[in-house]
Structures are given as C-alpha cells and as structure tokens.
Scaffold this motif. Structure first.
Motif, mmCIF file in Angstrom:
data_model
loop_
_atom_site.group_PDB
_atom_site.id
_atom_site.type_symbol
_atom_site.label_atom_id
_atom_site.label_comp_id
_atom_site.label_asym_id
_atom_site.label_seq_id
_atom_site.Cartn_x
_atom_site.Cartn_y
_atom_site.Cartn_z
ATOM 1 N N ASP A 91 0.799 -1.283 -0.073
ATOM 2 C CA ASP A 91 0.031 -0.139 -0.027
ATOM 3 C C ASP A 91 0.682 1.427 0.019
ATOM 4 O O ASP A 91 1.722 1.490 0.893
ATOM 5 N N ASP A 92 0.610 2.052 -0.996
ATOM 6 C CA ASP A 92 1.407 3.188 -0.972
ATOM 7 C C ASP A 92 0.855 4.449 -0.631
ATOM 8 O O ASP A 92 1.383 5.985 -1.227
ATOM 9 N N ARG A 93 -0.154 4.431 -0.069
ATOM 10 C CA ARG A 93 -1.025 5.812 0.209
ATOM 11 C C ARG A 93 -0.322 6.650 0.889
ATOM 12 O O ARG A 93 -0.619 8.077 0.443
ATOM 13 N N ILE A 147 3.711 8.047 -10.008
ATOM 14 C CA ILE A 147 3.232 7.156 -9.288
ATOM 15 C C ILE A 147 2.780 5.984 -10.048
ATOM 16 O O ILE A 147 2.962 4.736 -9.636
ATOM 17 N N LEU A 148 2.282 6.087 -11.345
ATOM 18 C CA LEU A 148 1.807 4.897 -11.875
ATOM 19 C C LEU A 148 3.130 4.214 -12.328
ATOM 20 O O LEU A 148 3.323 2.943 -12.336
ATOM 21 N N ARG A 149 4.220 4.875 -12.838
ATOM 22 C CA ARG A 149 5.396 4.269 -13.104
ATOM 23 C C ARG A 149 6.012 3.492 -11.854
ATOM 24 O O ARG A 149 6.507 2.262 -11.982
ATOM 25 N N GLY A 152 4.325 0.204 -11.806
ATOM 26 C CA GLY A 152 4.719 -0.689 -12.692
ATOM 27 C C GLY A 152 3.632 -0.692 -13.811
ATOM 28 O O GLY A 152 3.312 -1.520 -14.667
ATOM 29 N N ARG A 153 2.767 0.355 -13.776
ATOM 30 C CA ARG A 153 1.637 0.752 -14.649
ATOM 31 C C ARG A 153 2.171 1.712 -15.945
ATOM 32 O O ARG A 153 1.693 2.629 -16.034
ATOM 33 N N ARG A 208 -7.588 3.835 -10.052
ATOM 34 C CA ARG A 208 -8.137 2.432 -10.402
ATOM 35 C C ARG A 208 -6.852 1.389 -10.109
ATOM 36 O O ARG A 208 -7.365 0.244 -9.827
ATOM 37 N N THR A 209 -5.703 1.869 -10.062
ATOM 38 C CA THR A 209 -4.381 0.900 -9.942
ATOM 39 C C THR A 209 -4.098 1.034 -8.250
ATOM 40 O O THR A 209 -3.099 0.535 -8.087
#
Length: 462
Positions: A91-93, A147-149, A152-153, A208-209
C-alpha cells in the motif's frame, strides 16, 4: 519472486538494466512521440487561424508556460516513482500523500508566475485564472505519471500527457469550426482545459491502480521508523534531481550563446546540429523514467548490481559513429541543402557529425541518471552535472574567443561524455559487489531505512 530476484538467485553477478527497460522505453517513447505530433497539430491550427502577430503573442505565453512548468514539477515525479517502486506492491497511500503535499509549494510558485504573465500579456484576469488551473493540472498530471510508473503501470503512465495533448487538439479544432471567436485568449483557454482533462485521466488511473491496503509492516530489528518520506524529505530529494536535469539542459543553450561571439550565421549552423541532438536527449529523458522503478526493484533483491554491458555500449554507439562518418566525409548533407536552395547550411556538416558523436552519451546518461536516482544519489548527480557544465562552458568560451567554434563544439561533446562517464564510474562505486547489497534488501522492499548506511550505499539520504 520478481524477474530480477530470479536472475540474481541464478548467480548472475550483474543484470543488464537496458535489457529490463526496453519495453517500458518503447511505451514511454511512443507517448512522447504522440505528444510531439499533437503539439504540431495544435500549432498548425493556430498558424492557420491567427495572424502572425497574434500567433507570436500566444506562442510566447505557451513557451513561458512550458518552461515554468519545470519549476512546478521539480523532480518530484521521479522521486515519487523511486519511493513507490521500493515498496511495491504494498500500500503506497502514505507516499502518494507525501508527494501531493510536497508538490503544493513549487506548484503554487509556478502557477503564480504563469498566472501573472498570462494575465498581463492577454490583458484579462480570466487568463490568469486559466493559467493557474492549467499549469497546476499539468504538474499534478506529471505526478500521477510518477505514481503509475512506480507501481509498474507504464502503459497508463505513458498515456496521461497524450490524452491532454490530443484533447487540446480536438477542442481547438472544435473552436476553429464553431461560431465562437478564435482569439489568442480563447485558444489559451482550450490549452489550459486540455491540461485539466489530462489531470482527470491521471487521477482516474491512479485510483484504479491503487494497491489494496496491507497490514502494518514490521521493520527489521535495528531499522528506524519512517519508511514513508515526509513531504519535506521527498521535496529535498527531488530538488537535487531537478538541479541535475537543469544543468544538463543548460549546456546546449550555452553553446548557442557563446557562438554569438563568432556570428549569428554560426549560431544557425550550430542550431541545426543541436536540434538533431534533441532526439537522443529526449530518448535519454524517457530512459530515466523507465529505469528508476526497475533499478529500485533490482536493488531490492540484494543479489545483483545493475549495469550495461560493453557489448550493449558498442551496439548503441556504432550507428551514431557510422552516421557521423557519413556526414563528415561525404557530400550528402551539402547536396541536401543545395537541393533545397540553402547551400550555405552545408557548412553545418562538421557540427552535425560531432552532435551525432554526442548522441550516445545523452542516451547512456539516461541509464546512469535512472540507476543513481534509484540509489538515492541525487546530490552526486547534481554536483556532477553542474561541475561538468561549468567547466565545459569555460572551455567553449575560451575556444570561441580564440576563433574556433568547431573546437568549442568539440568541448561540448566532451562535456556530454564526461557527464555520462563520471556517472557510470559512480555506479560501480555505490554498488560494489552484489553481496554488499544484501543487508539493504529489506529496506528497499519495505521502504524502511537502515539505522546506518555507508556513504554511497543504497538509499543514501540526501
């Protein structure tokens, strides 16, 4: 177990980071190409609809907008990508929250500058409000990409800015075909609205991710609390990254400036070469984005160092060297400029050949920058980039004053390679042998920080 961990357990002393990031480079590179194409379409519509004076007025605002945006981002997307990759898929929140708060003040400063300039140049307070909203959206869109990178997205990350850019084109085309007035102010409003759409896409992808919540992680004995960087720590680390990038980007501008001492004709010749160099420069920037998460996860395995082999060096350099030889020793370039009625530009061949030789250094530096960012070695990146830029600038100035701009451009090429090679040597210093990384694997996986880390080792605090 990750592919990095698998390769490490199989006894590989080193892992080629180049081999691991090719797919991500393709996706991120495709996103960059999409942005460039959208920008060309956007500018084409503006040129067709506005008088030269009005277009020049708007282009000045857009140039300022895109330049000040760098202040707003301040390296935070790459820093965020690194911290999130270190704990993924946990969890990265908390890290996301720190990143959002760390971005507030630089975004506020950048938005204020852009709002004032836009309001004054377009002579309306509405333009100021639009500029503030649009630039803030652009900066936070870049943060969602980081954040997405880190998660891994990569495909989602690569799509955020193209969504904004093509939204701008679609809206501008709709404005052009509608009954609404097409003015610099209305076109600027469309530009800002497109950035807001990009932010919406980034936020939706980020939500979503989002990883599922995980139980509280118990840190290894001897580790300090604080696995999540505070906004101040994250911003502090990102400033070093931004400073290093600024120093690298400044060198081509300085080359153009010192060439003025010779003549503006020489500036034009050098500009042709430097425009070509923008291609490997862009590729290097894309590689940085791709490398940071992979290198961070690789270091987390504790069993392998990250490198690029001599064979991969040779395969990358060879095409540029061949291209430089063709440009320098054949009449190909001169014939091209003669064909388009500008034979005087044929004198740019020597500069263009040297620019080709600098190309691999710019690409390879992307690897170095990504790996050292994963190590947390941002301060070294900044010191290296600024030291080389200052010394190279002095050498270029002296060469130009002595009457040889070609020697000055040669110094520029040497500076490009020096920035890369010094960074490459630094990687060997901070990584050492694979076994030396093992004690820090738990920190990289959990996001904790060992109570003592030797200077230069993984996770060194800046």
């Amino acid at each position: 177990m990750s592919s990095f961990a698998t390769e490490a357990s199989q006894g590989g002393a080193s892992i080629s980071i180049w081999r691991r990031v090719r797919r991500d480079v393709v996706w991120l590179g495709a996103g960059s190409v999409g942005i460039v194409l959208a920008q060309l379409c956007f500018r084409s519509i503006l040129v067709s609809a506005l008088a030269p004076g009005a277009y020049g007025h708007l282009s000045l605002i857009l140039t300022l907008y895109n330049t000040v945006m760098i202040v707003g981002a301040s390296g935070i997307p790459n820093a965020t990508s690194r911290y999130i990759a270190a704990i993924a898929p946990a969890d990265d929140r908390p890290i996301v929250s720190s990143a959002i708060r760390a971005t507030v003040w630089p975004t506020f400063a950048a938005a204020l500058i852009t709002a004032v300039a836009s309001g004054v140049l377009l002579k309306t307070p509405i333009a100021a409000l639009l500029a503030a909203a649009g630039l803030s959206s652009l900066v936070y869109s870049l943060l969602t990409m980081g954040i997405l990178r880190g998660r891994g997205r990569v495909i989602a990350a690569a799509s955020i800015l193209p969504v904004a850019a093509f939204s701008e084109v679609a809206l501008l085309l709709g404005l052009r075909l509608s009954w609404l007035p097409f003015t610099p102010s209305s076109a600027f409003a469309v530009f800002c609205l497109g950035n807001c759409i990009g932010l919406l896409a980034g936020v939706l992808c980020t939500i979503r991710t989002r990883p599922t919540r995980t139980p509280e992680i118990r840190l290894p004995q001897g580790s300090e609390p604080g696995c999540v960087p505070s906004p101040r720590q994250l911003f502090g680390f990102s400033v070093w990254l931004a400073s290093a990038t600024a120093a690298v980007m400044l060198l081509p501008l300085i080359m153009r400036v010192v060439a003025v001492i010779d003549s503006y004709t020489v500036v034009a010749l050098i500009d042709i070469a430097l425009v070509l160099l923008n291609i490997p420069q862009r590729l290097g920037a894309v590689i940085v984005q791709a490398v940071i998460p992979h290198a961070t996860r690789a270091l987390g395995t504790g069993g392998a160092s990250v490198t690029i082999s001599r064979r991969e060096h040779a395969l990358l350099i060879a095409p540029f060297a061949i291209g430089a030889a063709v440009v320098a020793f054949t009449p190909l370039l001169g014939s091209f400029f003669h064909l388009i009625g500008r034979p005087g530009y044929g004198r740019s061949a020597d500069y263009l050949a040297l620019a080709l030789l600098a190309g691999p250094a710019r690409i390879l530096y992307g690897l170095v920058q990504g790996v050292l960012t994963a190590h947390g070695d941002g301060r070294f990146l900044a010191r290296n980039a600024w030291s080389v830029t200052i010394l190279t600038s002095i050498a270029m100035l002296l060469a130009t004053l002595l009457g040889s701009t070609i020697v000055a451009f040669g110094a520029f090429v040497v500076g490009c390679w020096a920035t890369y090679l010094i960074g490459y040597l630094r990687i060997g210093h901070v990584e050492g042998s694979g076994s030396e990384l093992a004690p820090y694997a738990s920190w990289l996986r959990l996001g904790a920080r060992p109570s003592r880390i030797p200077v230069g080792q993984v996770g060194a605090s800046d």
